[in-house]
Each structure stands twice: as C-alpha cells, then as structure tokens.
Write a protein that holds these residues in place. Structure first.
Motif, PDB file in Angstrom:
ATOM      1  N   GLY A   3     -98.361  62.722   2.591  1.00  0.00           N
ATOM      2  CA  GLY A   3     -97.789  64.054   2.344  1.00  0.00           C
ATOM      3  C   GLY A   3     -98.814  64.865   1.563  1.00  0.00           C
ATOM      4  O   GLY A   3     -99.229  64.455   0.477  1.00  0.00           O
ATOM      5  N   ILE A   4     -99.229  65.988   2.133  1.00  0.00           N
ATOM      6  CA  ILE A   4    -100.230  66.815   1.442  1.00  0.00           C
ATOM      7  C   ILE A   4     -99.532  68.054   0.907  1.00  0.00           C
ATOM      8  O   ILE A   4     -98.920  68.807   1.665  1.00  0.00           O
ATOM      9  CB  ILE A   4    -101.367  67.245   2.405  1.00  0.00           C
ATOM     10  N   THR A   5     -99.606  68.259  -0.394  1.00  0.00           N
ATOM     11  CA  THR A   5     -98.959  69.428  -0.994  1.00  0.00           C
ATOM     12  C   THR A   5     -99.653  69.758  -2.307  1.00  0.00           C
ATOM     13  O   THR A   5     -99.608  68.951  -3.238  1.00  0.00           O
ATOM     14  CB  THR A   5     -97.436  69.204  -1.207  1.00  0.00           C
ATOM     15  N   GLN A   6    -100.318  70.906  -2.351  1.00  0.00           N
ATOM     16  CA  GLN A   6    -101.063  71.214  -3.567  1.00  0.00           C
ATOM     17  C   GLN A   6    -100.125  71.315  -4.765  1.00  0.00           C
ATOM     18  O   GLN A   6    -100.405  70.798  -5.827  1.00  0.00           O
ATOM     19  CB  GLN A   6    -101.954  72.461  -3.396  1.00  0.00           C
ATOM     20  N   SER A   7     -98.976  71.974  -4.571  1.00  0.00           N
ATOM     21  CA  SER A   7     -98.040  72.169  -5.689  1.00  0.00           C
ATOM     22  C   SER A   7     -97.292  70.891  -6.019  1.00  0.00           C
ATOM     23  O   SER A   7     -96.824  70.707  -7.141  1.00  0.00           O
ATOM     24  CB  SER A   7     -97.028  73.255  -5.337  1.00  0.00           C
ATOM     25  N   GLY A   8     -97.152  70.034  -5.015  1.00  0.00           N
ATOM     26  CA  GLY A   8     -96.350  68.831  -5.200  1.00  0.00           C
ATOM     27  C   GLY A   8     -94.864  69.132  -5.270  1.00  0.00           C
ATOM     28  O   GLY A   8     -94.064  68.274  -5.631  1.00  0.00           O
ATOM     29  N   GLU A   9     -94.481  70.338  -4.914  1.00  0.00           N
ATOM     30  CA  GLU A   9     -93.074  70.742  -5.058  1.00  0.00           C
ATOM     31  C   GLU A   9     -92.506  71.351  -3.778  1.00  0.00           C
ATOM     32  O   GLU A   9     -91.377  71.815  -3.777  1.00  0.00           O
ATOM     33  CB  GLU A   9     -92.925  71.782  -6.195  1.00  0.00           C
ATOM     34  N   ASP A  26     -89.848  71.090   1.864  1.00  0.00           N
ATOM     35  CA  ASP A  26     -89.898  70.438   3.184  1.00  0.00           C
ATOM     36  C   ASP A  26     -90.804  69.213   3.169  1.00  0.00           C
ATOM     37  O   ASP A  26     -90.489  68.189   3.778  1.00  0.00           O
ATOM     38  CB  ASP A  26     -90.401  71.442   4.235  1.00  0.00           C
ATOM     39  N   THR A  27     -91.927  69.323   2.489  1.00  0.00           N
ATOM     40  CA  THR A  27     -92.858  68.182   2.446  1.00  0.00           C
ATOM     41  C   THR A  27     -92.227  67.030   1.670  1.00  0.00           C
ATOM     42  O   THR A  27     -92.308  65.864   2.075  1.00  0.00           O
ATOM     43  CB  THR A  27     -94.198  68.617   1.807  1.00  0.00           C
ATOM     44  N   LEU A  28     -91.558  67.357   0.577  1.00  0.00           N
ATOM     45  CA  LEU A  28     -90.899  66.312  -0.216  1.00  0.00           C
ATOM     46  C   LEU A  28     -89.813  65.627   0.607  1.00  0.00           C
ATOM     47  O   LEU A  28     -89.691  64.399   0.587  1.00  0.00           O
ATOM     48  CB  LEU A  28     -90.291  66.914  -1.489  1.00  0.00           C
ATOM     49  N   ALA A  69    -102.728  82.718  -2.142  1.00  0.00           N
ATOM     50  CA  ALA A  69    -103.400  82.189  -0.956  1.00  0.00           C
ATOM     51  C   ALA A  69    -104.291  81.013  -1.377  1.00  0.00           C
ATOM     52  O   ALA A  69    -105.187  81.165  -2.193  1.00  0.00           O
ATOM     53  CB  ALA A  69    -104.238  83.280  -0.308  1.00  0.00           C
ATOM     54  N   ALA A  70    -104.015  79.861  -0.802  1.00  0.00           N
ATOM     55  CA  ALA A  70    -104.763  78.660  -1.200  1.00  0.00           C
ATOM     56  C   ALA A  70    -106.208  78.743  -0.711  1.00  0.00           C
ATOM     57  O   ALA A  70    -106.453  79.055   0.447  1.00  0.00           O
ATOM     58  CB  ALA A  70    -104.089  77.430  -0.619  1.00  0.00           C
ATOM     59  N   THR A  71    -107.148  78.495  -1.600  1.00  0.00           N
ATOM     60  CA  THR A  71    -108.566  78.443  -1.211  1.00  0.00           C
ATOM     61  C   THR A  71    -109.173  77.139  -1.728  1.00  0.00           C
ATOM     62  O   THR A  71    -109.439  76.232  -0.962  1.00  0.00           O
ATOM     63  CB  THR A  71    -109.346  79.662  -1.762  1.00  0.00           C
ATOM     64  N   CYS A  93     -97.243  71.486   4.977  1.00  0.00           N
ATOM     65  CA  CYS A  93     -96.909  72.842   5.406  1.00  0.00           C
ATOM     66  C   CYS A  93     -98.125  73.756   5.194  1.00  0.00           C
ATOM     67  O   CYS A  93     -98.908  73.536   4.257  1.00  0.00           O
ATOM     68  CB  CYS A  93     -95.775  73.424   4.569  1.00  0.00           C
ATOM     69  N   GLY A  94     -98.196  74.794   6.014  1.00  0.00           N
ATOM     70  CA  GLY A  94     -99.168  75.873   5.799  1.00  0.00           C
ATOM     71  C   GLY A  94    -100.596  75.377   5.707  1.00  0.00           C
ATOM     72  O   GLY A  94    -101.074  74.578   6.523  1.00  0.00           O
ATOM     73  N   THR A  95    -101.277  75.847   4.679  1.00  0.00           N
ATOM     74  CA  THR A  95    -102.676  75.488   4.478  1.00  0.00           C
ATOM     75  C   THR A  95    -102.856  73.978   4.344  1.00  0.00           C
ATOM     76  O   THR A  95    -103.821  73.405   4.852  1.00  0.00           O
ATOM     77  CB  THR A  95    -103.193  76.217   3.220  1.00  0.00           C
ATOM     78  N   SER A  96    -101.923  73.329   3.678  1.00  0.00           N
ATOM     79  CA  SER A  96    -102.022  71.878   3.502  1.00  0.00           C
ATOM     80  C   SER A  96    -101.963  71.168   4.853  1.00  0.00           C
ATOM     81  O   SER A  96    -102.606  70.134   5.064  1.00  0.00           O
ATOM     82  CB  SER A  96    -100.901  71.370   2.601  1.00  0.00           C
ATOM     83  N   ALA A 141    -110.342  71.087  -1.470  1.00  0.00           N
ATOM     84  CA  ALA A 141    -110.172  69.825  -2.204  1.00  0.00           C
ATOM     85  C   ALA A 141    -109.298  68.858  -1.404  1.00  0.00           C
ATOM     86  O   ALA A 141    -109.542  67.646  -1.388  1.00  0.00           O
ATOM     87  CB  ALA A 141    -109.568  70.088  -3.582  1.00  0.00           C
ATOM     88  N   GLN A 142    -108.293  69.395  -0.708  1.00  0.00           N
ATOM     89  CA  GLN A 142    -107.456  68.527   0.135  1.00  0.00           C
ATOM     90  C   GLN A 142    -108.273  67.951   1.291  1.00  0.00           C
ATOM     91  O   GLN A 142    -108.145  66.770   1.638  1.00  0.00           O
ATOM     92  CB  GLN A 142    -106.284  69.329   0.719  1.00  0.00           C
ATOM     93  N   VAL A 143    -109.106  68.800   1.884  1.00  0.00           N
ATOM     94  CA  VAL A 143    -109.949  68.323   2.985  1.00  0.00           C
ATOM     95  C   VAL A 143    -110.869  67.213   2.469  1.00  0.00           C
ATOM     96  O   VAL A 143    -111.011  66.159   3.102  1.00  0.00           O
ATOM     97  CB  VAL A 143    -110.771  69.490   3.587  1.00  0.00           C
TER      98      VAL A 143
END
Ligand code: F6R
Length: 615
Positions: A351-357, A360-362, A405-407, A306-309, A412-414
């Motif tokens: 599945g990419i999710t910075q928070s891991g929570e 929708d991604t889960l 706002a994720a920066t 979702c979103g930035t991820s 790091a995901q990229v």
C-alpha cells in the motif's frame, strides 16, 4: 528529517528553544528533547511524542531553572526517526559517556556502524540505537578545551548528510554547529545568537541571519559568530535581513511550497536511499520488518494506491517484474476492495500512501490483511494509520510535504519501490552481482542528476509554459516506464492549472485519442532511452503528421527525438528503468509554470486536500 535549534545568550534558553521547536515540528514529531548548561551541569529532558509531551516533561522536571555562568546555553531537537526506534533513549540531545558533550543532529551519519565499533573498542559506552550518538563520542574523544577544534576533528571522520550543533560543559556560552548538506542557519541577536535548521525557528527573536554553507563550521558565543571551512580557513559572510512573514521564511526563499518541494527532491531521494545502500553491492532493508525468507518466496505482489502514489506504484511494477521476475498487479485502492480480490497467504500487498491516512488505501490494505496477505506500507508519515494497518513499513524520507500537489513524495515513493525491487532481485538471484552493483551506483548518482536537471531546466520550462499556458487541452504520451511519468505529469498539470489533460499509452493513441489532435494541441511525449524508443518515435511521427505541437522529454545525447519534436528537454542519462526519477522533473516544472502564469495558487488547488480521509 529532524529540526534542531540552539541558543546562547543572556536570556533563559528553555522558552526560546521550545518556541523554536514549535516552528520546526513539521520536520518531525516522534520525540523531542532539550539540553541546557546550568550551574550544576547539564539539565536534559526528553520525551516521546510531540512538543506537548516535552512541555509536560519539562514541567515535571521543575524547569525552567537558573542559568549558568557565562550565559545561557542550550540545544533542542524534534525527531523524525531514521536510525533507532521511537524511544526516550533514542531522542536527542545525545551525549558521550560523561554527559559533558551534548549534541543534536539532523540527517544521517552513514559510517556510524564502523565508528561505533571503533569507539566501543576504545571503551566508550553507547546508550542509544541512533547513528547520531557517535558524534557526541567523537567530539568527546577530541575535546581538549577547544570545542570548535573537537567538532572539526569529528566532522572530518563523519560521512553522510547531516547538520549538528554541539555544546560542552567545560565551554559554557559556546555552541558549535557544522553542516554537511542538510540546512543550517544562524540568527544574529544582540548579546545572543541562535542556530537552527530553518529560519522560522528564531524569527520571533531576530531577523538578521547568516546561512551556513555545505562544509562549514560555525562557533557561536553571545558576543558573535565565527564561520570557517572544515579545514579551518576563515569565511567572511555578511549577515542578511530576512524579509516577509514566517510563512515566507518557511518557503525558504521560494514563492511557493510546491517550488520549494520540487527543489527538495534530490534530498528526498538521498534521504530515502543512501543509508539503505550503505555499501555498493546491494540494498539493506533491515529497517523493514519482513524476513528474507518471506521476500524470497513471495509468489505475487499486488500494489494498491491512489492518485500520484498509484503512479509511483506503476513505476515500481515495471522495476519488480523486470529485476525480480515476480508478477505484479496494480490496482486503484478504491477499486480493489469492490472486486472481491483473489488474494491470500504468500501474496505481498504494497500500500503506497504518502500521508498514510488515505481512506481507500487503508481499506484496501485492511482487506488484504484479513484475507491472509502480508501488507507492506510505503508512507512518508511516521505513526500514520498505514503503519498500524500493515505488517511492515518502508518509510520514504521526503520530509513533510506542504504543497497539495505531490512532488518530492512521488519521487521518494518511486525510489522506495526501486529499493524493494532490487532487494527482491538480490534475494531471488534474478540479477547477477555485477548488475546489482551497477544499479546501486546508478541510484546513488540520481540526486546529483536531479539537481542538475532542476537547475538547468527551470527557466526552459518557464519559456515553454509561456508558449502554451492558455491552451485548452494537453495530451501526454509515453510507453512502458514512460507511461506512469506521463500519467503523473498529466495529473500534476490538471490539478494545479485546471486545464484538462489526458495521458495515454502511446501505442493506444491510434485506437481513439488521435481524433483529439489538431494543430493547436500540445502533446507532451516522454521519449527517454529505452528498448522501445523506436516505437515511441513512430508514435511521435504520427502525432507530428497531424500538425500537433510536440514537447518531448528525451535522454541527453539522443539525436533522434529532436527530429520529431518542436521542443526537446534532455534529462541526464541513467539506467533506463530509473529514468522516471529525472524525466518527471520537467513535467512538474511545466505544471507549475502553466498554473502560475494563469495566476493560480499551486499550493492549494481548488477542491483538493492533502490528506483524503473519506472514501
Ligand atoms: C496528487 C496527489 C494525490 C495523492 C492521493 C493519494 O498530487 O497528491 O493524487 O497522491 O490523494 O494520497 P496519499 O499518497 O496520501 O495516499
């Protein structure tokens, strides 16, 4: 990323160390530990989990106890696991065989495997799986009564990016710290001194501090501190007074967490990639629990986020398809599960999710797993739900991100996606060895290029923001690898400034969005080097012909983009597929400055939350 703290002085160390760890817990909470020099020797307590677990373990051990002669000396650590599982044995402080040397470390020792082999050949025994333990053994090897000298000799042999604090049973009332890249600050008290990863760890005790710079070694006793360069050259550094509250200190001198995190991006990339590229000839993903056989045979990849991820996933799609020649589908996680996806065995779902929570991604990851696909989570948070709803985990190591706002987690995901793409290419033989080596070298050079870009473009983006901060709309245009950069730049700007933005594939513009343009519209074009730069330039000409104001991100050395734009921001050249890691930086800065000029709180934009646990 971990938190370290040390104390030497006239008060019992334990309570001060544990209170300091509380302020550092945001840096990691896989395990925590404390070691103190007491009359009978070292008293060490470690526990898996957060500080509550450590407190329980300290109580069970009957601590606090009496202090040692010559002052109270202690070190403590809160861990964010990198090398080695989350176990008590891997929790810091680490020791040599005799237990006389105790150390805490934040960061990564890149040459730990070679050093460990060498130290084991000398008959030293290791009791953890960590990279950090080599530091204790090295110091023990060199100690002959002078802890500072022993640390200096050990430091000369260590490669990587880390900070350490060490103590020795035969040197009560002495702590020695050393810094290579990762932060280290000293707190100066009366008859006592402190050392930590960040100022808030000792701010309740003192507001007088000394920053330890890269390549420096510091010795603390209750009476004072001595700073030297690694070669022993003395360093004179006057203490400074910390102003503001603890939150200001946590912001490390920046006005906002978002700006601090923008500046932390080179470190986030270094932490994510460097120890996964220990040699120049490829990628080591042995920390990710997927077999080479499986990866080599993957028939299709589906990325959900979702979103930035999601934008990070889009960049990853281009890299995987180009380098590893595997078909990749992208889906917004909240859409994926409602379209009854055709998915099953042999598919890899990322599945990419910075928070891991993110709910929708889960849910998308769980559905994919139910249908037989193998699920890889890319997340920044150890132990998050995503790590339990997946077959394997690749951690981004951006450190905790506080700004909504994720920066730094985006870059790091990229970077993590590039690692996956390169590893797949290696396993499938779709890139030759020379090309893999070239890309590895390019990736390793990225943190420095990012730092240079942030340093050189911050003021420039403020100037550009001043000219445009009162606009009612921004359009972002890019193609191929530039498109996700535009999508992310547009999202950043809208979420922190509340100004409507749109991002389009530049080739789509003439199919509708061009109607939006007039002479007042700022159009941000990502026109970095690529095989389709000519096409992007044609689209920019079309925009310019409508009188719009073109702000372009280009690759340094390019002389064609400035001819079709009012403002050109040149970012360092790298392989064109890697260009998003530097191209996004000016766009983050633009969003930041536009929002600040509008008087907005960039760290907590309205209506948003850092973790979205509702569907
Ligand atoms: C935007 C932003 C969000 C998140 C999204 C997914 O700056 O941060 O768009 O990217 O809510 O969050 P995670 O990555 O935690 O799944």
């Amino acid at each position: 990323m971990c938190g370290i703290i040390g104390y030497v002085g006239h008060r019992p160390a334990e309570a001060i160390l544990v209170a300091g760890l509380e302020k550092l817990e945001y840096r990691g909470y896989d395990s925590a530990g404390v070691a103190m020099l007491l009359p009978g020797g070292v008293e060490k307590v470690r526990a898996v989990g957060n500080l509550a677990e450590l407190r329980g373990a300290l109580e069970a051990a009957g601590l606090p106890a009496e202090g040692a002669e010559g002052g109270f000396t202690g070190i403590a650590h809160t861990r964010w696991a990198t090398h080695g599982r989350v176990t008590v044995e891997n929790a810091h402080p680490h020791a040599d065989d005799s237990g006389e040397v105790q150390i805490v470390l934040n960061g990564i020792v890149e040459n730990h495997a070679d050093l460990r082999a060498e130290l084991e050949a000398e008959g030293r025994t290791f009791s953890s799986e960590t990279d950090a333990e080599v530091v204790a053994h090295l110091i023990a090897r060199y100690f002959d009564g002078d802890l500072t000298e022993a640390v200096r000799k050990a430091y000369a042999e260590l490669r990587g990016h880390y900070s350490i604090v060490a103590m020795h049973v035969e040197a009560p009332g002495v702590l020695v710290g050393a810094r290579k890249e990762t932060p280290l600050v000293v707190g100066v008290g009366e008859g006592e001194n402190f050392i930590a990863s960040a100022i808030p760890a000792f701010m309740a005790q003192t507001r007088t501090m000394v920053t330890i710079e890269n390549g420096e070694i510091v010795t603390l006793t209750p009476e004072g501190i001595t700073v030297t360069e690694a070669d022993g050259t003395p360093v004179e550094r006057a203490p400074e007074e910390v102003e503001g509250d603890e939150e200001a200190a946590e912001k490390g001198g920046y006005d906002t967490f978002m700006m601090k995190e923008i500046h932390e991006q080179p470190e986030a990339i270094a932490e994510t990639i460097l120890d996964r590229m220990p040699h120049d000839d490829g990628v080591d993903l042995s920390d990710v629990d997927l077999s080479d056989e499986f990866l080599a045979g993957v028939r299709r990849i589906v990325i959900v986020a979702c979103g930035t991820s999601y934008h990070a996933g889009l960049v990853g799609r281009y890299a995987i398809e180009r380098w590893a020649r595997i078909p990749v589908e992208m889906d917004i996680a909240s859409e994926f599960r409602y379209r009854d996806p055709v998915i099953g065995e042999g598919d890899l779902v990322i599945g990419i999710t910075q928070s891991g929570e993110t709910a929708d991604t889960l849910a998308a990851m769980r559905l994919a797993r139910e249908r037989g696909a193998t699920v890889l989570a890319i997340t920044n948070i150890m132990g998050s739900q995503a790590t339990r709803d997946s077959d394997a985990v690749l951690y981004t190591r951006a450190g905790l991100e506080i700004g909504v706002a994720a920066t730094k987690t985006f870059v790091a995901q990229v970077a993590a996606m590039y690692l996956v793409a390169l590893r797949l290419a290696e396993l499938r033989g779709t890139l030759d060895e020379g090309e893999v080596r070239r890309l590895v070298a390019e990736m390793k050079a990225i943190p420095d290029k990012m730092e240079a870009t942030i340093d050189s473009e911050s003021e420039r983006m403020l100037e550009i923001a001043k000219r445009h901060y009162d606009q009612s709309f921004f359009l972002f245009l890019g193609r191929h690898i530039g498109l996700p950069v535009c999508l992310e730049g547009a999202l950043k700007l809208k979420e922190v400034s509340y100004i409507p933005t749109d991002a389009y594939a530049a080739g789509e513009m003439k199919h509708g969005p061009i109607a939006l343009l007039d002479e007042s519209t700022p159009v941000v074009c990502v026109a970095t080097d690529s095989p389709i730069l000519d096409k992007v330039l044609s689209n920019m000409e079309e925009v310019k012909a409508r009188g719009a104001d073109v702000i372009a991100v280009a690759t340094e050395g390019d002389d064609r983009v400035p001819r079709v734009s009012e403002e050109t921001i040149a970012v360092p050249r790298t392989d064109w597929v890697l260009q998003p890691l530097v191209a996004i930086l000016p766009l983050q800065l633009l969003a930041y400055h536009v929002a600040r000029l509008n008087g907005l709180n960039v760290d907590q934009p309205r209506n948003l939350a850092k973790t979205v646990t509702v569907e």
